[in-house]
Design an enzyme around this catalytic site. Sequence first.
Site, PDB file in Angstrom:
ATOM      1  N   TYR A  63      44.968  21.926  35.433  1.00  0.00           N
ATOM      2  CA  TYR A  63      44.748  23.261  35.978  1.00  0.00           C
ATOM      3  C   TYR A  63      43.439  23.310  36.765  1.00  0.00           C
ATOM      4  CZ  TYR A  63      43.059  28.012  36.287  1.00  0.00           C
ATOM      5  OH  TYR A  63      42.535  29.184  36.777  1.00  0.00           O
ATOM      6  N   HIS A  93      35.114  33.426  46.370  1.00  0.00           N
ATOM      7  CA  HIS A  93      34.415  34.279  45.398  1.00  0.00           C
ATOM      8  C   HIS A  93      33.067  34.783  45.925  1.00  0.00           C
ATOM      9  CE1 HIS A  93      36.708  34.769  41.732  1.00  0.00           C
ATOM     10  NE2 HIS A  93      37.189  33.536  41.907  1.00  0.00           N
TER      11      HIS A  93
END
Length: 517
Positions: A63, A93
């Site tokens: 992941y 972000h």
Amino acid sequence: MTLPSIDSLPLLFGDAPLRIEDVTALSRRQRPAALSADAGFRARIQRGADFLDRLLQEDGVIYGVTTGYGDSCTVNIPPDLVAELPHHLYAYHGCGLGRFLDEAETRAVLAARLASLARGMSGVSLPLLEGLAQLLQEDVLPLIPAEGSVGASGDLTPLSYVAAVLCGEREVMHRGQRRSAAEALAEIGMAPLRLRPKEGLAIMNGTAVMTALACLAWQRAEYLGRLATRLTAFNVLASAGNAHHFDEVLFAAKPHPGQMRVAARLREDLHSDRPPRNEQRLQDRYSLRCAPHVIGVLEDALPFLRQLIETELNSANDNPLIDPDREQILHGGHFYGGHIAFAMDALKTAVANVADLLDRQLALLVDTRYNHGLPSNLSAASGARAAINHGLKALQISVSAWTAEALKLTMPASVFSRSTECHNQDKVSMGTIAARDCLRVIELTEQVAAAMLIAARQGIELRQQAGPPTELRDEPAAMFADLRQRIALVEEDRALDGELRALLADLRAGRWSLYAG
């Protein structure tokens, strides 16, 4: 040969667990930081990085390494794009807003993230850890916006600014100037990193911002509790109160340890080991008589909150974790900041109650109905000029305003969880908001305490003028002498903001010695 003091020695990341005091010392530049040279520590870090490399070569699914992030975990990343993924993570972000964390807060963030990654379960490389340590050593501080984190998946948005700076992007504070990261890194001889496949996630997917702020909040709250105790002693003296409310046998009957410590400190300050005088009031109002019961809640909470904060500080708190010994990828949710959220929600409530206690004490001191012979508003003006002078009237209004704001902010942040990111992050901690709220409550309470220092200086002197000399010895006497030297008696009305700011600075620097142990 003169040996260096322990405080001048570098704080080694990777050698031993950190304490709150270590983080606060680093945040104040009282100790330098360094990465451990221990061969076992370095070998563990390398094993984790090597395992990830082998897994990638074997087409393993990891992941955030070979998949997209969050709800995009079902998106497989083509092998030739895996290396770009960490840079996309910090790029998208980059949407934080609000104030920038100050320099002390930013140093604490760097320390908290380095402490977590140094646990050796994040699959990062030694050059990444060395880069974080070098930012601390050279005081190159990423400009980190305070707002934009929901506290799970960790402090993604604010920590993206740390990742970006390590790669030579965005801005930093260095030597008191706001500069580009690329320029500052070049000046200190640090090459920008090219993040390895999991390293963007490892930097950002953790609780470093909330934990760093929690460390600073804990330290400031602990000092505030001690200061509030000393101020209570001063206010008992100024109001000619009954020092025997803090009797040792009385407090042994309700033996909360922190409450008992506060009562013992008040006994020490007030020298209440002598029998009470016949003329002494039987019972003072609650804000004096019950001060140990208010400050004691904070005092009793601090050890428990320390445990929560330091456990988080010394944890591996990103996802997934890498077990370099069993060579396993462990998918979980350690980025969740629930313990810090709870600690900060609890701490801000305890501190706000201390602000309220001091506010009530001041309300008694300035009111001739309750201050037992002191002048109205603690004004030292006399004669005809007393009519146009107002003493601490406005200061009491400001204290009331600061206290009200602190109390308003005690609504717990953790209960305002929001589902985000396509319902992948459907239960989040709000730990960073809780920590910021806690720091604001502490800031307001420090302002109340600064005002109370002026009131103590004024009230005790006026009490000494009004009746028998008020006896002060030892630490309280030294502190009162310091206040008298620095704050002129308020006889003619004057602005007090300059003195308040100076007192605040001294308070935050821990100027006064407040009880041993």
